[in-house]
Structures are given as structure tokens and as C-alpha cells.
Design an enzyme around this catalytic site. Sequence first.
Site, PDB file in Angstrom:
ATOM      1  N   LYS A   9       0.691  -1.231   0.016  1.00 38.39           N
ATOM      2  CA  LYS A   9      -0.059  -0.160   0.020  1.00 38.39           C
ATOM      3  C   LYS A   9       0.797   1.364  -0.085  1.00 38.39           C
ATOM      4  CE  LYS A   9      -4.128  -2.019   2.134  1.00 38.39           C
ATOM      5  NZ  LYS A   9      -5.062  -1.962   3.355  1.00 38.39           N
ATOM      6  N   TYR A  49     -12.447  -1.231  -3.633  1.00 39.50           N
ATOM      7  CA  TYR A  49     -12.762  -1.397  -2.417  1.00 39.50           C
ATOM      8  C   TYR A  49     -14.310  -1.259  -2.312  1.00 39.50           C
ATOM      9  CZ  TYR A  49      -8.448  -1.780   0.168  1.00 39.50           C
ATOM     10  OH  TYR A  49      -7.336  -2.277   0.692  1.00 39.50           O
ATOM     11  N   PHE A  57     -15.487   4.255   7.089  1.00 45.10           N
ATOM     12  CA  PHE A  57     -13.792   4.495   6.526  1.00 45.10           C
ATOM     13  C   PHE A  57     -13.659   4.356   5.116  1.00 45.10           C
ATOM     14  CE2 PHE A  57     -14.173   0.091   7.486  1.00 45.10           C
ATOM     15  CZ  PHE A  57     -13.817  -0.617   6.470  1.00 45.10           C
ATOM     16  N   ARG A  85      -2.559 -13.991   4.162  1.00 42.69           N
ATOM     17  CA  ARG A  85      -3.266 -13.215   5.201  1.00 42.69           C
ATOM     18  C   ARG A  85      -2.438 -13.577   6.501  1.00 42.69           C
ATOM     19  NH1 ARG A  85      -7.985 -10.541   4.069  1.00 42.69           N
ATOM     20  NH2 ARG A  85      -8.555 -10.532   5.993  1.00 42.69           N
ATOM     21  N   THR A  91      -5.878  -6.792  10.661  1.00 44.13           N
ATOM     22  CA  THR A  91      -6.068  -5.525  10.040  1.00 44.13           C
ATOM     23  C   THR A  91      -5.421  -4.231  10.757  1.00 44.13           C
ATOM     24  OG1 THR A  91      -8.078  -6.519   8.996  1.00 44.13           O
ATOM     25  CG2 THR A  91      -7.812  -4.116   8.945  1.00 44.13           C
ATOM     26  N   ARG A 102       2.088  -6.436   9.236  1.00 45.32           N
ATOM     27  CA  ARG A 102       1.378  -5.294   9.528  1.00 45.32           C
ATOM     28  C   ARG A 102       1.897  -4.830  10.842  1.00 45.32           C
ATOM     29  NH1 ARG A 102      -4.539  -7.098   7.076  1.00 45.32           N
ATOM     30  NH2 ARG A 102      -4.456  -5.948   5.232  1.00 45.32           N
ATOM     31  N   ASN A 112      -2.170   0.176   6.729  1.00 46.96           N
ATOM     32  CA  ASN A 112      -1.667  -0.983   7.507  1.00 46.96           C
ATOM     33  C   ASN A 112      -0.723  -1.626   6.122  1.00 46.96           C
ATOM     34  OD1 ASN A 112      -3.500  -1.691   5.784  1.00 46.96           O
ATOM     35  ND2 ASN A 112      -4.903  -2.775   7.059  1.00 46.96           N
ATOM     36  N   HIS A 115      -2.136  -5.175   1.626  1.00 43.44           N
ATOM     37  CA  HIS A 115      -3.442  -5.932   1.316  1.00 43.44           C
ATOM     38  C   HIS A 115      -3.413  -7.223   1.064  1.00 43.44           C
ATOM     39  CE1 HIS A 115      -7.412  -6.504  -0.474  1.00 43.44           C
ATOM     40  NE2 HIS A 115      -6.728  -7.237  -1.439  1.00 43.44           N
ATOM     41  N   GLU A 126      -9.719  -9.764  -7.765  1.00 41.20           N
ATOM     42  CA  GLU A 126      -8.864  -8.508  -7.656  1.00 41.20           C
ATOM     43  C   GLU A 126      -7.745  -8.825  -8.654  1.00 41.20           C
ATOM     44  OE1 GLU A 126     -10.184  -8.113  -3.009  1.00 41.20           O
ATOM     45  OE2 GLU A 126      -8.132  -9.057  -3.448  1.00 41.20           O
TER      46      GLU A 126
END
Length: 137
Positions: A9, A49, A57, A85, A91, A102, A112, A115, A126
Amino acid sequence: MERTFAIVKPDAVEKNVIGRVLNRIEEEGFKVVAMRMVNLSRTDAEGFYAVHEERPFFNDLTQFMSSGPAVVMCLERDGAIAKWREVMGATNPEEAAEGTLRKQLGTNIERNATHGSDAPETAATEIAYFFGGIDLR
Ligand code: ATP
Ligand code: MG
């Protein structure tokens, strides 16, 4: 073999840690199938998203994701979706386990660092949002 979709990110690109994320990806046995740096427009981020459209948010998140360059990737490994993950961690970096990306690189629940897709269907959607057949083989 399974494929997942990952993003370094804008906060992590800004911190100059693309290489650290890539190192970890390779150490964890993923193959990088496709990769590119992108500058998402606000509309691109909103599309990506879209499932979070109703969340409080959403505005901040799409503003953040379009605030600077990001690196998008398609990763391959046995159990790639769950494994990626696990490597990223929770998160919220404050709640993420020691040693997760993270925890190590995230700033807060929004910024964070990375993704990862959460299921096979979202991984497929995606990956297709960013890559074409020629990129993937
Ligand atoms: P990602 O989809 O980015 O891999 P995730 O699946 O762990 O993250 P989601 O619930 O899908 O978490 O949220 C998507 C992203 O929205 C988060 O990664 C984070 O950047 C942001 N986000 C999630 N919850 C919050 C929140 N409460 N406040 C601010 N931003 C949030
Ligand atoms: Mg998610």
C-alpha cells in the site's frame, strides 16, 4: 497451487519498504506471478474497495489508497490466500502478531502496509481488476 492478490500500500511504498515486503514474500515460498507499480485514481480505489462502500472509513480509505504509488502483485503458493493473510497479520497493526508484516510495517488500522485477498472469488476478481491474461500465463 493457489493464487492470491497482494498490494504494497502507499504507506509502505512511502516508507521505502517494498523490498522488505518482497523479501518476505519470497522467503515464505510464494512465486511472484505478476507485479507492477500503480497510481490509483480515486475511482480506481473506489472500484477496488466497492464491498466497503457503506463503511464509515470508505472515504478515508479510498483517499489513502489513491494518495501515492502502490505495488500490485499476483502471488502463487499452496494455500496462498490463507498463507498471505497469515504473513500480513491482523488488519489493525496494534493487534497483529509479532513478526507479521502489519506489525512490523503498519502505522494504524487504515495505513496497514499491505492488502491480501480474503477468499478464492475475491482473489480472482482482484487479480482480474489489475492484470490481463498476457501478464499471468
Ligand atoms: P485488506 O482488504 O486491505 O487486505 P483486511 O481484509 O484485513 O484488509 P478489510 O476489512 O477488508 O480488512 O478492510 C480493508 C481495508 O480498510 C483495511 O486493510 C484498512 O486499510 C481499512 N480499514 C479497515 N477497517 C478500518 C477502520 N475501522 N478504520 C479505518 N480503516 C479501516
Ligand atoms: Mg479485505
